[in-house]
Scaffold this motif. Structure first.
Motif, short mmCIF file in Angstrom:
data_model
loop_
_atom_site.label_atom_id
_atom_site.label_comp_id
_atom_site.label_asym_id
_atom_site.label_seq_id
_atom_site.Cartn_x
_atom_site.Cartn_y
_atom_site.Cartn_z
N ASP A 159 0.83 -1.20 0.00
CA ASP A 159 0.00 0.00 0.00
C ASP A 159 0.86 1.25 0.00
O ASP A 159 1.92 1.30 0.63
CB ASP A 159 -0.92 0.00 1.23
CG ASP A 159 -2.02 1.03 1.10
OD1 ASP A 159 -2.18 1.58 -0.01
OD2 ASP A 159 -2.73 1.28 2.09
N GLN B 186 -8.50 8.78 1.93
CA GLN B 186 -8.30 7.38 1.55
C GLN B 186 -9.41 6.99 0.58
O GLN B 186 -10.59 7.09 0.91
CB GLN B 186 -8.36 6.47 2.77
CG GLN B 186 -7.32 6.77 3.84
CD GLN B 186 -7.45 5.83 5.01
OE1 GLN B 186 -7.49 4.61 4.84
NE2 GLN B 186 -7.55 6.39 6.21
N THR C 234 -8.05 -2.55 0.37
CA THR C 234 -6.90 -2.48 1.27
C THR C 234 -6.95 -3.64 2.23
O THR C 234 -7.95 -3.85 2.93
CB THR C 234 -6.90 -1.15 2.06
OG1 THR C 234 -6.94 -0.06 1.13
CG2 THR C 234 -5.67 -1.04 2.93
N VAL D 154 -2.39 -3.95 -1.08
CA VAL D 154 -3.63 -3.54 -1.73
C VAL D 154 -3.86 -4.44 -2.94
O VAL D 154 -2.92 -4.92 -3.57
CB VAL D 154 -3.61 -2.06 -2.19
CG1 VAL D 154 -3.63 -1.13 -1.01
CG2 VAL D 154 -2.43 -1.79 -3.10
#
Length: 972
Positions: free
Chosen positions: A781, A911, A807, A813
């Motif tokens: 990630d 996010q 995630t 990810v």
């Protein structure tokens, strides 16, 4: 038949008086005569002759160069004057006439100079004859100049030198010339073999040289035509026209029409003139009126349509700087104000301009039917194209069905009972018959009889509703009713959208044509013709109880476009007024109004929002309210989208629609959306377990072969423990976001990822069913990862149709992107797939200067896309999802749109959980499900406004005037 080349003005006083009575329209169809009567010659022949006399004749090469410079200067001045007059008068008739006259003068100058240069005798037999469009006396700015060098017997050396001198001078002056050298007998022989040559001779006109030779050819050609059968020529020309229409889409309502060769364009008018000249030996439009083929009012429509198309073509040639015939979006925006169109009545200038174009094109179609009706009446011999009365006729009341065509008895008038017009179309639909051209001609003339009284007549409305909702496909008859003006006259609200352009790169047709196509698609859904591409809608159709309401809703769904407000809301108001008039019950009226009001809702929810979010389904179900309305809305949405254009609907959209329909249907039948989501997650996880672990335990090995960044394949054996460890790494939303096949595939990729030395795995899997290529990226990630991948994909020249970010709890990810080519097709070219993999690999590890790559892509973006005005808009809502803030970004599409937006979001500390990308031509709508750095919704209003302002700044900075902004940002 010398009249074939005679386009001169009437010679007698009586003829002059008759011509004046006919009015200005006569001038519009004989431009050369018009400008000769009203303008000074484009070139001052006396001045040029004096200048030529002053040139030194001792050295031919120097004289030729001086002549060339002189003529180039005079032509440039004349063209500047012509362009200025076009700008001032907005009349293409003047331009094409003056341009043809100018070339006439030029050819005479060159002929004289050729005689001098070659030392030949001026009396040596040769004539210069204009043919084709130039022969008609019309010449657009960059059209070819078609000329015939007509000789008496054979070409002598001196004549050859003379012709070559003229041609080389024309070419050196930058003119495009189509030429041939023949004697009269050769011309007739060539015409017998080649219809193109025959058609060109049909419009021949003497320009310079020996006029007796031109007259001899005219007499010989007339004698030849007199011996031929007119209908053979007519049939061949109409067949040629039909093939041309098929090649260009066979509709006059495309949003970027070909004004010359497209349906309803100038070539169609030329075809009519050719056929009438050949069949009736007419020499002008006045002859056509005098012979009773057209009424004076119809001749005015012909002239007005031709004048408008000439004007557009002149502007288009001048704008493009070449013989361009396609009226694309950019040209439309430039030409509209030049022709005097301005924003008015809720329509932009360019939309009003294009509506005028489509109305002209429709007039051309109506005139075609009138000409065919006249020839049908006057030439009774049965031919391939013209069916006639040798077949048995069957009476249907006041109408006759004969040879597959319906007609109204000659002694019965439409205007006495306008209901007959609707009855005629109903019979044509019922018997799958055409309507006789003569009868259509009579309808056109009887159109004023469809008045308020007719519109209020319950019998008339019942007939129209029967046509609309017939079990026989209504598309053909409704299109014929529309082109003849009947629908717009009977339903004035529909008349307002006739020929209305939707000025964007998403819609392929005008509003009325789109509506009629949607009704045809609805019929195909009902009859099972689209089971393969729209199975859920096809299954739902037999279950609906409001069939009449559905057909009326499709007819009215875009009825209020162009009224300056939300056409869905305004359209629902129109439906409330129109439906009772058509005979619908109050319940049906409410259903129609609801469908029109919400006809964009289902596609908006399906293509933009997260269907795995329970609140999305719950809110949608609250609006839909009943399974019946859900089925109706699904079918309407499918018909609407498929009628937008030939490439809009695809498997990806079909899958999203099916998903939304099934989840909402379950909620409407009593299920809890949260329970459905969790139950779906548990079920999906259990199915993946069964498929991976269950098969292994029974002795079957699950093999997942995948093409990754290493090109390797892997065979993975799963145990219950390894599966549970793998499954616990993913959030519950992952399990509802993909099907079981994807879960199994991802599991194999995750196992392979763990064995890689470099923590990056890229898998590319073309999916022909969805018309998209699924790109799966597994890596560590990184807050800027999504943005860099989006930039790399854009740099390659591929679109991201949708994306989902997952995630995992171990810090990795799993990002899935659905990629399409720029024309919405699957990406399956091996070289392009390799390039995508290389770009994404470099971007993921930060070794690619994405800004530089996107700058190169921007330079390749067509200017017309950059010029489309798409107001930027950013919406942020916490009401769509209970767990995420949803940000919707609207703006003009450009290379790297998603990259720049997501890079900004990363900078704002957001996010991104998932993203959907919807492209509507030049406009893009991206929706993001986001949380803040603490994993919460963004609730602070000041922070919300800060996010909106930052994203708007990105969109505004992407305007084409800020070229450096495309390169803005860091190297990553």
């Amino acid at each position: 038949m010398s009249g074939l080349i005679d386009i001169s003005a009437p010679k007698t006083a009586a003829a002059d008086k008759a011509s004046n009575k006919r009015g200005l329209w006569h001038r519009w169809v004989v431009p050369l005569v018009s400008v000769m009567e009203s303008h000074e010659p484009p070139l001052d022949m006396a001045e040029i002759e004096a200048a030529c006399a002053a040139i030194d004749e001792s050295k031919s090469a120097k004289r030729r160069a001086a002549m060339l410079a002189l003529l180039r200067d005079r032509l440039a001045a004349a063209r500047t004057q012509q362009k200025s007059e076009l700008t001032e008068t907005k009349d293409g008739v003047i331009y094409v006439g003056l341009n043809a006259w100018m070339i006439d003068q030029l050819l005479e100058i060159l002929r004289r100079e050729a005689v001098r240069a070659t030392g030949g005798k001026p009396s040596e037999d040769m004539a210069i004859v204009a043919v084709g469009g130039y022969g008609r006396g019309e010449l657009a700015p960059h059209s070819d100049i078609d000329i015939l060098f007509l000789v008496k017997n054979k070409v002598t050396d001196n004549l050859k030198s003379r012709i070559e001198y003229i041609l080389y001078m024309l070419w050196d002056l930058g003119l495009k010339v189509g030429h041939a050298t023949r004697n009269a007998a050769d011309c007739i022989d060539a015409a017998k073999e080649d219809q193109t040559i025959l058609t060109g001779l049909l419009e021949m006109r003497h320009v310079a040289g020996d006029a007796n030779l031109s007259q001899q050819l005219s007499d010989m050609f007339g004698a030849y035509v007199d011996k031929t059968k007119p209908l053979q020529f007519v049939e061949e020309k109409l067949a040629e026209r039909d093939l041309r229409h098929q090649r260009l889409g066979d509709t006059r309502y495309v949003v970027e029409p070909n004004i010359k060769d497209g349906k309803g364009g100038l070539r169609d008018l030329h075809t009519l003139l050719w056929t009438v000249k050949y069949a009736y030996r007419a020499t002008s439009l006045i002859d056509i009126v005098d012979q009773g083929i057209l009424r004076a009012s119809e001749a005015r429509r012909f002239a007005a349509a031709q004048r408008f198309l000439w004007t557009v073509r002149c502007h288009l040639h001048l704008y493009a700087g070449r013989p361009e015939e396609r009226l694309d979006f950019e040209a439309q925006m430039v030409i509209a104000p030049l022709m005097g169109f301005a924003d008015r009545g809720g329509l932009r200038a360019v939309e009003r301009f294009m509506k005028r174009y489509y109305l002209a094109a429709r007039d051309v179609g109506n005139l075609t039917r009138i000409f065919c009706a006249a020839m049908e009446t006057d030439f009774r011999k049965r031919r391939k194209f013209f069916q006639n009365s040798f077949k048995v006729s069957r009476d249907i009341g006041e109408f006759q069905l004969q040879a597959g065509r319906i007609s109204l008895s000659e002694d019965v008038l439409f205007r006495d009972a306008p209901l007959r017009i609707l009855k005629l179309f109903q019979l044509a639909q019922e018997h799958d018959a055409d309507i006789h051209p003569q009868t259509l001609h009579r309808i056109t003339r009887a159109m004023p009889s469809i008045d308020a009284e007719t519109r209020a007549d319950p019998a008339a409305n019942a007939l129209f509703l029967d046509i609309l909702t017939s079990s026989t496909n209504p598309e053909r008859i409704l299109r014929l009713m529309n082109e003849s003006g009947v629908i717009g006259r009977f339903l004035p609200d529909f008349g307002r959208i006739v020929a209305m352009m939707q000025f964007d790169m998403y819609h392929s047709y005008t509003v009325d044509e789109h509506t009629i196509k949607a009704l045809g698609i609805l019929h195909r859904i009902e009859t099972g013709g689209l089971t393969g591409v729209a199975p859920v809608a096809s299954e739902a159709m037999p279950e609906i109880g409001s069939r009449r309401a559905l057909f009326v809703a499709v007819l009215l769904h875009d009825i209020a476009k162009g009224r300056g407000g939300d056409h869905s809301i305004l359209g629902a108001e129109v439906a409330q007024k129109v439906c009772p008039r058509l005979g619908l019950t109050p319940a049906e009226t409410e259903t129609v109004a609801w469908l029109v009001r919400h006809h964009l809702l289902m596609s908006k929810i399906a293509f933009r929002y997260d269907l795995n979010d329970p609140k999305t389904i719950e809110d949608f179900a609250a609006i839909v309210q009943s399974p019946e309305q859900l089925r109706l809305l699904l079918i309407l949405t499918v018909a609407d989208i498929r009628a937008v254009g030939p490439t809009i609907w695809n498997g990806w959209k079909a899958a999203l629609m099916r998903d939304l329909f099934s989840r909402t249907d379950a909620v409407l039948k009593g299920a809890d959306p949260t329970v459905i989501a969790q139950g779906n997650a548990d079920m999906a996880r259990a199915l993946a377990f069964e498929k991976l672990v269950g098969q292994t335990e029974t002795g079957q090995t699950e093999t997942s072969k995948t093409e990754t960044n290493t090109g390797a394949t892997a065979a993975i054996t799963w145990s219950a423990a390894t599966f549970e460890q793998h499954a616990d790494n993913f959030p519950s939303t992952y399990w509802t976001g993909f099907d079981v096949e994807s879960h199994c595939k991802h599991a194999a990729l995750c196992q392979q990822f763990q064995k890689l030395e470099t923590p990056l795995l890229i898998d590319l899997s073309p999916d022909q069913g969805r018309r998209a290529t699924e790109m799966t990226v597994i890596t560590v990630d990184d807050p800027g990862l999504f943005s860099r991948i989006a930039g790399a994909v854009a740099a390659v020249g591929v679109n991201i149709a949708s994306a989902r970010i997952t995630t995992c709890s171990d810090g990795t990810v799993l990002d899935v992107f659905y990629l399409q080519t720029i024309d919405n097709q699957v990406v399956d070219d091996a070289a392009l797939l390799t390039r995508i993999r290389d770009f994404v690999t470099k971007a993921a590890v930060g070794k690619m200067r994405i800004a530089d790559a996107l700058s190169a892509r921007w330079q390749q973006t067509p200017k017309r896309i950059r010029r489309f005005p798409v107001p930027p808009r950013v919406l942020l809502s916490n009401n769509i999802s209970k767990t995420h803030s949803v940000i919707e970004v609207n703006g003009r599409d450009f290379p790297g749109f998603l990259h720049k937006i997501t890079r900004c979001m990363v900078g704002l500390g957001l996010q991104i959980q998932s993203s959907s990308i919807s492209t509507y031509g030049e406009r893009v709508v991206d929706v993001f499900y986001v949380k803040d750095i603490f994993g919460l919704q963004i609730l602070n209003e000041r922070r919300q406004q800060h996010i909106r302002n930052a994203l708007l700044a990105v969109l505004q900075a992407s305007d084409e005037n800020d070229a450096d902004e495309i390169r803005g940002g860091d190297a990553a």
